[in-house]
Each structure stands twice: as C-alpha cells, then as structure tokens.
Design a protein around this motif. Sequence first.
Motif, mmCIF file in Angstrom:
data_model
loop_
_atom_site.group_PDB
_atom_site.id
_atom_site.type_symbol
_atom_site.label_atom_id
_atom_site.label_comp_id
_atom_site.label_asym_id
_atom_site.label_seq_id
_atom_site.Cartn_x
_atom_site.Cartn_y
_atom_site.Cartn_z
ATOM 1 N N ARG A 210 0.830 -1.208 0.000
ATOM 2 C CA ARG A 210 0.000 0.000 0.000
ATOM 3 C C ARG A 210 0.862 1.255 0.000
ATOM 4 N N MET A 211 1.959 1.215 0.743
ATOM 5 C CA MET A 211 2.843 2.373 0.822
ATOM 6 C C MET A 211 3.448 2.699 -0.542
ATOM 7 N N THR A 212 3.975 1.703 -1.220
ATOM 8 C CA THR A 212 4.602 1.948 -2.519
ATOM 9 C C THR A 212 3.575 2.354 -3.569
ATOM 10 N N GLU A 213 2.378 1.768 -3.516
ATOM 11 C CA GLU A 213 1.339 2.178 -4.454
ATOM 12 C C GLU A 213 0.939 3.628 -4.215
ATOM 13 N N GLY A 214 0.833 4.014 -2.940
ATOM 14 C CA GLY A 214 0.490 5.402 -2.626
ATOM 15 C C GLY A 214 1.560 6.374 -3.075
ATOM 16 N N GLU A 215 2.820 6.002 -2.901
ATOM 17 C CA GLU A 215 3.916 6.878 -3.338
ATOM 18 C C GLU A 215 3.950 6.992 -4.854
ATOM 19 N N ASP A 217 1.283 6.755 -6.796
ATOM 20 C CA ASP A 217 0.145 7.629 -7.137
ATOM 21 C C ASP A 217 0.509 9.099 -6.952
ATOM 22 N N ILE A 218 1.219 9.398 -5.879
ATOM 23 C CA ILE A 218 1.623 10.791 -5.625
ATOM 24 C C ILE A 218 2.547 11.276 -6.736
ATOM 25 N N ALA A 219 3.513 10.440 -7.134
ATOM 26 C CA ALA A 219 4.452 10.839 -8.175
ATOM 27 C C ALA A 219 3.739 11.105 -9.493
ATOM 28 N N ILE A 220 2.804 10.226 -9.859
ATOM 29 C CA ILE A 220 2.061 10.425 -11.106
ATOM 30 C C ILE A 220 1.193 11.670 -11.029
ATOM 31 N N ARG A 221 0.574 11.881 -9.864
ATOM 32 C CA ARG A 221 -0.286 13.058 -9.700
ATOM 33 C C ARG A 221 0.518 14.344 -9.812
ATOM 34 N N ARG A 222 1.703 14.359 -9.232
ATOM 35 C CA ARG A 222 2.538 15.565 -9.323
ATOM 36 C C ARG A 222 2.968 15.825 -10.767
ATOM 37 N N LYS A 223 3.273 14.745 -11.477
ATOM 38 C CA LYS A 223 3.748 14.922 -12.842
ATOM 39 C C LYS A 223 2.654 15.419 -13.768
ATOM 40 N N THR A 224 1.425 14.996 -13.533
ATOM 41 C CA THR A 224 0.333 15.335 -14.457
ATOM 42 C C THR A 224 -0.480 16.548 -14.022
ATOM 43 N N ARG A 225 -0.451 16.900 -12.722
ATOM 44 C CA ARG A 225 -1.353 17.945 -12.240
ATOM 45 C C ARG A 225 -0.660 19.097 -11.529
ATOM 46 N N ALA A 226 0.663 19.025 -11.400
ATOM 47 C CA ALA A 226 1.341 20.068 -10.632
ATOM 48 C C ALA A 226 1.628 21.313 -11.468
ATOM 49 N N GLY A 227 1.783 21.176 -12.780
ATOM 50 C CA GLY A 227 2.177 22.312 -13.610
ATOM 51 C C GLY A 227 1.067 23.330 -13.820
ATOM 52 N N MET A 228 1.490 24.570 -14.102
ATOM 53 C CA MET A 228 0.528 25.641 -14.387
ATOM 54 C C MET A 228 0.047 25.529 -15.832
ATOM 55 N N LYS A 229 -1.247 25.846 -16.048
ATOM 56 C CA LYS A 229 -1.835 25.794 -17.376
ATOM 57 C C LYS A 229 -2.468 27.147 -17.707
ATOM 58 N N TYR A 230 -2.674 27.389 -19.016
ATOM 59 C CA TYR A 230 -3.248 28.653 -19.480
ATOM 60 C C TYR A 230 -4.497 28.367 -20.312
ATOM 61 N N VAL A 231 -5.490 29.214 -20.123
ATOM 62 C CA VAL A 231 -6.694 29.170 -20.951
ATOM 63 C C VAL A 231 -6.682 30.409 -21.856
ATOM 64 N N ASP A 285 -2.443 9.789 4.141
ATOM 65 C CA ASP A 285 -2.743 8.366 3.963
ATOM 66 C C ASP A 285 -1.476 7.564 3.692
ATOM 67 N N VAL A 286 -0.561 8.148 2.890
ATOM 68 C CA VAL A 286 0.700 7.461 2.610
ATOM 69 C C VAL A 286 1.585 7.416 3.851
ATOM 70 N N LEU A 287 1.609 8.494 4.622
ATOM 71 C CA LEU A 287 2.382 8.503 5.864
ATOM 72 C C LEU A 287 1.860 7.442 6.834
ATOM 73 N N HIS A 288 0.548 7.236 6.838
ATOM 74 C CA HIS A 288 -0.011 6.185 7.684
ATOM 75 C C HIS A 288 0.539 4.818 7.288
ATOM 76 N N HIS A 289 0.605 4.548 5.987
ATOM 77 C CA HIS A 289 1.123 3.265 5.531
ATOM 78 C C HIS A 289 2.617 3.146 5.831
ATOM 79 N N ILE A 290 3.354 4.259 5.741
ATOM 80 C CA ILE A 290 4.783 4.230 6.077
ATOM 81 C C ILE A 290 4.970 3.885 7.551
ATOM 82 N N ARG A 291 4.168 4.511 8.418
ATOM 83 C CA ARG A 291 4.291 4.222 9.858
ATOM 84 C C ARG A 291 3.880 2.780 10.155
ATOM 85 N N THR A 292 2.847 2.295 9.477
ATOM 86 C CA THR A 292 2.428 0.904 9.683
ATOM 87 C C THR A 292 3.516 -0.051 9.227
ATOM 88 N N PHE A 293 4.097 0.216 8.065
ATOM 89 C CA PHE A 293 5.197 -0.603 7.565
ATOM 90 C C PHE A 293 6.371 -0.594 8.536
#
Length: 436
Positions: A210-215, A217-231, A285-293
């Motif tokens: 769960r921890m690695t899957e969450g990490e 997901d975070i990496a993919i989310r940052r890559k696809t949604r972190a950048g600024m866009k223009y309309v 949620d990812v920190l929770h899995h890290i602490r559980t691990f």
Amino acid sequence: MGLIDRFQALFRPKDRENEPATVAMPPPRPSSVLARFNVEQGRRATVEEARRMYDEDPRVRGIIQTLARDAVKNGFELVVEGPRAEEAQDVAQAMLERVDFWSRIDDWVRLTLRDGDSFLEVAANRQGDIVEISRKPTLEMYVRTDEFGRFVDPMRAYYWADRLASVSERPPDHAIYFAEWQIVQASWDRDEGSRYGQPLFASARKAYKRMTEGELDIAIRRKTRAGMKYVHSLEDASEADIEAYKQRNQAALNDPFAAVADFFSNKRTTIQAIQGDARLSEIEDVLHHIRTFWMASPVPMSLLGYGQDLNRDVLDEQEKQYRRTLEQVAQWVTGQFVRPLLIRQWLLRGIWPDGLTWSVEWASKEVSTVAVLAEVAKAVVALRATGIVSDETLLRMLSHVMPDFDVKAELARLREGRPDEIWRMAQLAGGQDGAA
C-alpha cells in the motif's frame, strides 16, 4: 567409522539416554504432510517478496543493514570458567579467528534478517578444528523433521536441493545431505515447532504494498497535475482563427520551460493562468502506511530520516529503546550463531561444554563522551573502595561501558602485577587525589 559419523557421535553422545519415552511413532498424517508442503511453498513466496523489498527500497535495506551493524559492531568478550577453561577459551578464540568470524558476522545477521534463516555449513579437519564456514542458499536448504520437530535422521538432518520437496516429503535423488552437526541454522522469529524463521519484514508486506502504491500515485499526480496551465480565450474566433493563433504562437505553447512567453493575436484575446493542484501536499494516507510498515522495524524512524515533529525528549527515549533492542538482538546473535559454533568446536576438540561455565559479554554500543568517562571513573574508584568487586570484574565492567576498552590488554597488565597505573588514571579522571 567415517569422519562425519565420528563427529556426529561426539555431537549427540547421549541420544538414547535423553530420548523421551513416547509411544511408537505413527506414520505421518496426510493433513500434516500437506500442511508442511504448503509451508514450503509459502516460505518461498515470503522470502522472495522480502528480498524484493530489500533490493528495491533503500529504507528496507537501510533498516536491516543498520540493525545488523549496530548489534555486532563492537564485538564481545568470551568468559570461560571451569575445568580446562583456559584451553577452551584459546580453542574458541582460535576458531573465531580462523573462520574470519568478526568480518562475516554482520553479513550473516543481515542476510538472516532479510531471509528469515541462514544455513551455515561447518567444515572441520581430522584434528577436530573448524576450518571453514560457508552459507548455503536459503531457499535450497530443507530441514528434515517430523511433525513434533525432531530430526527424522540426525545423519541426514538437512538436505540441499534445487527444487521444492514433493508432497510425500521425499528428498529428490540429487539432494546433498548434511548431518545435524554440519549445519548451524540461525532463524529470526521462528515459532516453537516450526522448521523455519520469518524475514524481518514478513508482517509488513501488505503495508509495504500500500505504501509503494500510494507513493507511485503521488508521483504520477505531481507529474500530471502540478504544472501551471493557461486558458486562451479568443472572442468571436472561428476554428480557422484558433488554428492560425496556435500556429503563430507554437514556439511559446510548446516550450514549458520558457521564463517569458509572448503570445500574438489580431482579435480580442484573454489569457488566464490556472494554478496546479493545490492539494498535492496532502499525503497523510501514505504517511499512515509508512508508519504501519515501520512497525516491523526495530530501528526508529527518527534515526533514518523520518524524524519530523519530534522533540529532544522523544528522540532520547527512542534512542534508549533502540539500545535495549540492540541488547536483545545481540543475545539472539549469541544463541543463533555464537553458541552453536562454540559448542561444536569444543566437542570436536574433546571439551565437554556442560562442564564449563561460560558467557558472551557484548561491548557497549554507545559512544563514550568525556562526561560519561568521568562518571565511569568515579564509579570504578567507589566500587574498588568497597572491596566487594575484584579488580578483574571491574575491568570487565568497563568493557561494557567503553566500546574501545581493550580488556584483554588491561587484564594482562593486571596479572603482571602492575595495576596501580590503571587505578591512578581512574582516580585522576574522577577528580580524586588519594588512593582508594
């Protein structure tokens, strides 16, 4: 009688005398045979998954390496008393040096924590000296015990094969057999009656997934949604006007790293900037899995880079708890590695271990500071003044507090009748002038 038979007779000289009085052994029950076959299959999957965790994640590797190193890094002193004590100690020390024990023990501990088991083959010469120790592949070694945990045949207690045993538990024809004394099986977290131990992170496998899957997901989310866009809004523009606009500004639109972007239009145009996802920092949620691990780790998170929001008192308490854990791990090393090797070596040289009183005293894991040394010196002077504790015992006590204290050299000086200098230095460090 062959060499292996002779050594096995030495290792278990009282088998028949100590054999428990039981009824005749019934044939293996089909349910128990099937259960143990499932254990063999499940063990392989667990070990392979634990190895992947170790190979792919620096946290798992760092935890296991740190625990193995810290548990044995300062070594131990062997204290032997009783008949032939001096000979027994010399034989044991020579064996440890001969097999290069001190440079290999941390690797043995590390691999045992990773796999759950280590199978060390002991090789001896005709003089009864252990001359070589080699670690066999964990997943290719099998233990031949019945459902009560007793060896079926001590002369064929273990075997080495490159495939799983069959359901009937008959070893394959190409199996290589080892007598009971030839293999030292060191196991981590082995239940009573179980054939094998468990890897250190066996219980953390689900949390790790769960921890690695969450990490990820975070990496993919940052890559696809972190950048600024223009309309770009072009008033009353047709499709042809929009395409012409895109062509004129293609260089700026295609360069995401441009510090300044200039856009050109012959119509009323509005460009609106849209910020990236503002909730990317929400990773509880990812920190929770890290602490559980990390619950499977004896090494505190704060020692390996996860020490956020901790005050000094909490860190000190975690460090004290870790030191207590290291003492327990050191005792485990004594029971799983040191004791079996010493007993085998003494028996092979004709020294009966039960006639000896011996102990393994591990050195302190703490780094001595000036303040600590001053307090130790005061305690040494005060204890010597009571006359209850002998000088030799005091020197052995110092070796537990001071990792670099060479107790052997100081004991030699003491036996030579020159102890005054030692205690004078202790008195100076403790701030006393007169002799105790």
